[in-house]
Each structure stands twice: as C-alpha cells, then as structure tokens.
Design an enzyme around this catalytic site. Sequence first.
Site, mmCIF file in Angstrom:
data_model
loop_
_atom_site.group_PDB
_atom_site.id
_atom_site.type_symbol
_atom_site.label_atom_id
_atom_site.label_comp_id
_atom_site.label_asym_id
_atom_site.label_seq_id
_atom_site.Cartn_x
_atom_site.Cartn_y
_atom_site.Cartn_z
ATOM 1 N N CYS A 1 23.016 -0.094 -54.312
ATOM 2 C CA CYS A 1 22.528 0.307 -52.874
ATOM 3 C C CYS A 1 22.158 1.722 -53.097
ATOM 4 O O CYS A 1 22.446 2.646 -52.292
ATOM 5 C CB CYS A 1 23.899 0.220 -52.293
ATOM 6 S SG CYS A 1 24.444 -1.300 -51.840
ATOM 7 N N ASP B 1 30.852 11.846 -48.177
ATOM 8 C CA ASP B 1 31.084 10.543 -48.453
ATOM 9 C C ASP B 1 32.259 10.361 -49.521
ATOM 10 O O ASP B 1 31.810 10.639 -50.663
ATOM 11 C CB ASP B 1 29.837 9.695 -48.759
ATOM 12 C CG ASP B 1 30.011 8.165 -49.282
ATOM 13 O OD1 ASP B 1 31.420 7.832 -49.136
ATOM 14 O OD2 ASP B 1 29.151 7.691 -49.150
ATOM 15 N N GLN C 1 33.672 7.156 -53.499
ATOM 16 C CA GLN C 1 34.057 7.064 -54.857
ATOM 17 C C GLN C 1 34.974 8.262 -55.259
ATOM 18 O O GLN C 1 35.178 8.343 -56.525
ATOM 19 C CB GLN C 1 32.659 7.046 -55.611
ATOM 20 C CG GLN C 1 31.577 5.941 -55.240
ATOM 21 C CD GLN C 1 32.092 4.606 -55.792
ATOM 22 O OE1 GLN C 1 33.176 4.489 -56.972
ATOM 23 N NE2 GLN C 1 31.540 3.503 -55.537
HETATM 24 C C1 LIG Z 1 29.634 6.303 -52.569
HETATM 25 C C2 LIG Z 1 29.422 5.162 -51.496
HETATM 26 N N1 LIG Z 1 29.610 5.201 -50.427
HETATM 27 C C3 LIG Z 1 29.520 4.377 -49.184
HETATM 28 C C4 LIG Z 1 29.648 3.101 -49.688
HETATM 29 C C5 LIG Z 1 29.880 1.810 -49.048
HETATM 30 O O1 LIG Z 1 31.184 1.394 -49.002
HETATM 31 P P1 LIG Z 1 31.666 0.054 -48.106
HETATM 32 O O2 LIG Z 1 30.718 -1.020 -48.671
HETATM 33 O O3 LIG Z 1 32.971 -0.155 -48.397
HETATM 34 O O4 LIG Z 1 31.234 0.436 -46.721
HETATM 35 C C6 LIG Z 1 30.000 2.851 -51.282
HETATM 36 C C7 LIG Z 1 30.217 1.372 -51.861
HETATM 37 O O5 LIG Z 1 29.804 1.125 -52.757
HETATM 38 C C8 LIG Z 1 29.873 3.868 -52.234
HETATM 39 O O6 LIG Z 1 29.946 3.828 -53.605
#
Ligand SMILES: Cc1ncc(COP(=O)(O)O)c(C=O)c1O
Length: 408
Positions: free
Chosen positions: A363, A196, A199
């Site tokens: 989250c 992922d 960030q």
């Molecule tokens: C590490 C990480 N992964 C995934 C996401 C999800 O991103 P999105 O809301 O654009 O799908 C975020 C969003 O803050 C994040 O910080």
Amino acid sequence: MNPWNNDFPILNQSMNNKRLVYLDNAATVQRPLPVLRAVDEFYRTQNANPHRGLYALSIEATERYEDARHTVAEFIGAEKDCEVIFTRNASESLNLVAYSYGLTFLKEGDEIVLPVSEHHSNLVPWQMVAKAKGAKLVYLYPDEDGRLTDAEIEAKITAKTKVVALAHVSNVLGSVYPVAKIAAKAHSVGAVVVLDCAQSIPHMAVDVKKLGADFAVFSGHKMMAPMGIGVLYGREEILNAMPPFLRGGEMIEYVHEQDATFAPLPQKFEAGTQNVGGAVGLEAAVRYLQGVGYEKIQRTERELLNYALDGLEKIPHVTVYAGTGNRVDRCGVISFNVDGVHPHDVASILDMDGIAIRAGHHCAQPLMEYLQVNATCRASLYFYNTKEDVDLFLESLKKVRGWLGLGA
Ligand SMILES: Cc1ncc(COP(=O)(O)O)c(C=O)c1O
C-alpha cells in the site's frame, strides 16, 4: 521454546507442517490471551448498546467503553478523554481528518506535505482533498538510508503548507521519522500535523503533545487489540471546529425536519453503534503493552533487527531497501528483494517452510516508484519473535534462488 507462546497460542501452530514463523507483524500482530479474554468476558457479561439504555447493563457497557477511552487518552498523553475518537482503523481516522478538516479548511494553492513513503491510507485521502480544493501534494523524499534530511524538511515545508501528514514509522522502510522536528517546522508556518502512528505505537511510546501532533491515528489490530477498532486523536479546539464526518444516530444533539445540531465531542464523530468489544480489547492491549514495557520491546526488537540485517548482508543476491547501515532511526521492518525472483515467489517459497512474510507494494506504490521496483518482500518483527525465527527465515531465504534453478 518461545517464552511468549503461552500468551500467544497462535504461535504454537504449525503451518505447512513446519513451525509457524510469523514475520508479518507490520500487517497485523497476534493477540495475547488477556486481550482475547477481555473481549470474551465483555460479550458474556456486559454487552449492551452503550449511551442508549437507562438500565444497569447498558450503563455498565457505557462505563466500559468510556473507561477504554480514558485509558487510551492517558496512554498517548491526550489532555482530555474527548480528544480520543474511536473509529474502525487508522484508514477511517485518516479519512475523517481529510474529509472533515481537509475539505473544510484547505483552499486553492494550499500545499499538503507528505513523505513519498506514506501508506495509501495517508495519501489517497489527501489526493482527494487536493483535487477537490485545488491544493497541491508536495512530497518529502527519504535519502538512501531511509531518512528525511533537514534540508528536505526545510525546502518542502513553506508558508504555503497547511497540512503535514506523515507516518511516525514507515511500513515499508521501517524508518522512524523525526516527527518532533518536522512538527516544529510545520507549526512555525501555521500548518497542522497529521501523524500516522499505525507502525509506531506497537513498538514505541507515542506522546501526542511531545511529538507535536495535532491529529494522531492508529489501528488496534497492529498493537494486539482486535480488528475493527481504531483511534483518532485530535486537539479539542480543532475537533470542535470541524464538521461531523459520518451522520446518524448517537452523534446528534437535536434533529428537526430540515436541520440538526450535533452532540459535543467525542460523540459528534461517533455515529451509530460503536465497537465496544473492540474498545474493551484495545484497553486490554494497552494494559498488556504496558505490562511488557516499551523498553523491553525495543531492546528485543533492536537485537533481532541487527541480527536479521547482519544475516541478510551475508546472503548474495539480496537487496535491502534503505540499506543495512541505518540501525538507529529504524524499526524492525525490513524490505528486500532477491535478484531474479519475484517477491510473490519468495513469499510462497518461504511459506513452504512455515514462514509468513509479506510481498507486494505494501500500500505504498509511490514509494515503489521512487525505489524503482514493482514490489518488495517484507519481513517485520515483534517482541515475541526470536533469534530462532530469524535463523529459520534466513536459512529459507538462502534456498530461494536454488529452488528456481538460479545460481547461488
Ligand atoms: C503506516 C500505516 N498507516 C496506515 C495503515 C492502515 O491501517 P488499517 O488498514 O488498519 O486502516 C497501515 C496498515 O498497514 C500502515 O502501515
């Protein structure tokens, strides 16, 4: 005067009659004019449904869309353009992997290894897979500096591991995880790596090959592109073996009454009319990032991070999560709390000074449990922030306890 203000008009705005100090860059960053102009120009001069029309305008829109894919593929070191799938955001990309790869290839007793700091987007879809397939989630726990130790990696990634899903950079702790090392371990036991980069890619180069990612995801809006465009990178061989995620128009080869065959990559994973304007904006954002350069971005952010951590160390009653000692494997994301004050109150008090920070669980509730807190405040930096921004943030933070009648 912030030298970036010409490119980012929103930074010139005032909020609550104060200069806007935008420190919620981990949630979404601001868009520079070249990105806004590229999207505007696309809709004014090139808009048509791509891949459908046989007329010149549609062909032009198709070319713009596929050019954007090519730019992204080059940017992340993908071998082929068809390994780049456009989605709405990182969350959709991760769901695609979980539903399509996870539900197809995982079986009872398999293990999915992930840091406890994962964003829910890279955690809840894996819970779904684990429940559906009888697999198990195994967590990696960061140490007090926010690092994943070799011992933790060695202990948790085993012959049972089939997926290692992790953020390149934690959206709460700012930790930069040792992805290449973890990927090498994962591959040695035959697991795939789902990375992922939501960030990381706004702040540092992401080369999917060098990092050892079988899948990599990110969101456009965190790297200066419009909201609603995201990317899934997947190795061609694996994507070819996976069933489609969403079904419908544009992703088929031939449809019979009872059955259908599917288009080759990347269309197999792009059902329905796509966000071409978003892809055009993403391409412009990539060009803008390249223009600024990761070296400059990192230099600026490191300076600001050190400055902010030094300042926070001097404010009594402030706890910084993952401490202030690790300044190497860390991005400009700082989670903290003020003794005796709910993070929502901290954020509201700072807002009165025009300072935008985040407060909540970000989250990442399993991480909150691990840290034994319900919520934290989070200030997150981008290259367009300045020392003056950090000073205003620190000054405002110093006043918080006084505001609530608590001792200094
Ligand atoms: C590490 C990480 N992964 C995934 C996401 C999800 O991103 P999105 O809301 O654009 O799908 C975020 C969003 O803050 C994040 O910080």
